[in-house]
Design an enzyme around this catalytic site. Structure first.
Site, PDB file in Angstrom:
ATOM      1  N   HIS A 242      23.179  11.565  49.096  1.00  0.00           N
ATOM      2  CA  HIS A 242      22.052  10.733  49.530  1.00  0.00           C
ATOM      3  C   HIS A 242      21.581   9.699  48.490  1.00  0.00           C
ATOM      4  O   HIS A 242      21.671   8.493  48.699  1.00  0.00           O
ATOM      5  CB  HIS A 242      20.856  11.628  49.882  1.00  0.00           C
ATOM      6  CG  HIS A 242      21.148  12.708  50.846  1.00  0.00           C
ATOM      7  ND1 HIS A 242      21.331  12.485  52.193  1.00  0.00           N
ATOM      8  CD2 HIS A 242      21.303  14.046  50.679  1.00  0.00           C
ATOM      9  CE1 HIS A 242      21.569  13.627  52.812  1.00  0.00           C
ATOM     10  NE2 HIS A 242      21.557  14.590  51.913  1.00  0.00           N
TER      11      HIS A 242
HETATM   12  C1  BDR Z   1      16.868  13.934  50.001  1.00  0.00           C
HETATM   13  O1  BDR Z   1      16.271  15.212  49.825  1.00  0.00           O
HETATM   14  C2  BDR Z   1      16.700  15.799  48.631  1.00  0.00           C
HETATM   15  O2  BDR Z   1      17.168  17.084  48.864  1.00  0.00           O
HETATM   16  C3  BDR Z   1      17.761  14.899  48.038  1.00  0.00           C
HETATM   17  O3  BDR Z   1      17.629  14.852  46.630  1.00  0.00           O
HETATM   18  C4  BDR Z   1      17.491  13.564  48.676  1.00  0.00           C
HETATM   19  O4  BDR Z   1      16.581  12.812  47.916  1.00  0.00           O
HETATM   20  C5  BDR Z   1      17.810  13.986  51.174  1.00  0.00           C
HETATM   21  O5  BDR Z   1      17.138  14.323  52.341  1.00  0.00           O
END
Ligand code: BDR
Ligand code: CA
Length: 313
Positions: A242
């Site tokens: 992500h």
């Molecule tokens: C986001 O949530 C966190 O778990 C990750 O670091 C990312 O920023 C993805 O949904």
């Protein structure tokens, strides 16, 4: 000239890759500081992890400043089920030998934005938006001084990852997210709609491991840990990566496609708390407030990250 940025982050393995890739891109990105927030794990872990990352990158001159330890009004929700107890499980990074800079992360954001020429500083937000919202609340003048906020958060076509309706970062602090989308600051959103296509498949993780430096080894080890939960959940050939989409967007926006649209945040409903209501098809007359990224070139994205991590120790 390099874009001056402040990271706001809750590392987190994917936050780690985003930060390392930026530190490996000094010609394009000047990291003025890393502000931590509670999110994936509680704040003492996110701060410790940020310190471990600047040490790994050999960039201890980059200050780490601790920010908010909980959302504006809600109880903190964390994600140890994905990231492990420390947030960087999988890696064996040593304890940091440096300390966080004294002071509060929100004040660092405000003071840094005020100290630089208007229109030159970008906030790169990789976690719940608590610090960013508080900074805008405390010092409304910074809204007009920021170049932009580029954030990982939200979902429309892919809906949710922490609930059926919401993405984690927005879900954890929806009131903060609502303030940010209403702030008038130029906003780029990288939601699950794009990050779900950026999958760290086995060959892509092997490319990091094969770089022959400590950073590549650490990235491969971290991603091999954090992918386990997602691989089981989605049944894909790799887990979505992500937060590095934010760094990649700053480095190479041409790898991504999206639309300038209106996005609003649901804060009232228990069922859809934190939903990013994205008017992708323009069915309302609400004014656009975000460039909402929908897709990206995954091969080029991973090649870029690998190239930048390769420059680190
Ligand atoms: C986001 O949530 C966190 O778990 C990750 O670091 C990312 O920023 C993805 O949904
Ligand atoms: Ca994050």
């Amino acid at each position: 000239m390099a874009e001056k940025v402040i990271f706001d982050t809750d590392p987190g393995q994917d936050d780690a890759v985003a930060i390392l890739a930026a530190l490996g891109s000094p010609a394009e990105i000047e990291v003025l500081g890393i502000v931590t927030v509670a999110g994936n794990i509680p704040i003492h872990h996110t701060t410790r992890n940020a310190l471990r990352l600047v040490e790994l990158a050999g960039r201890t001159e980059v200050p780490v400043i601790q920010g908010c330890d909980r959302p504006l009004v809600r109880r903190l929700v964390t994600a140890e089920h994905v990231h492990g107890q420390t947030g960087l499980d999988g890696s064996d990074l040593p304890e940091p030998s440096i300390a966080a800079r004294p002071g509060h992360g929100v004040d660092f954001i405000v003071e840094t934005v005020r100290a630089h020429e208007a229109g030159t500083i970008s906030l790169l937000a990789l976690g719940p938006l608590t610090n960013v919202a508080l900074a805008l609340q405390k010092a409304p003048d910074i809204a007009g001084r920021l170049k932009r906020i580029v954030l990982m958060g939200g979902a429309y076509f892919e809906v949710g990852n922490i609930t059926p309706a919401a993405e984690f970062n927005i879900y954890v602090d929806p009131e903060a997210a609502a303030m940010v989308v209403a702030s008038g600051v130029p906003l780029v959103m990288l939601p699950l709609d794009v990050t779900h296509a950026m999958r760290s498949t086995k060959p892509r993780i092997a490319a990091f491991a094969g770089l022959g430096n400590r950073a590549g080894e650490a990235v491969a080890a971290m991603l091999s840990f954090s992918e386990v939960y997602d691989l089981r959940k989605y049944g894909w050939d790799g887990a979505p990566l992500h937060d590095p989409c934010v760094t990649a967007y700053v480095l190479a926006p041409h790898l991504f496609e999206g639309r300038h649209i209106n996005v609003e945040i649901e804060t009232a409903s228990a069922l859809t708390r934190g939903m990013t209501v994205a008017d992708y098809w323009g069915v309302t007359d609400r004014a656009p407030n975000a460039f909402y990224v929908r897709s990206g070139d995954a091969d080029a994205f991973f090649a870029l990250l690998t190239e930048r991590i390769a420059t680190l120790p």
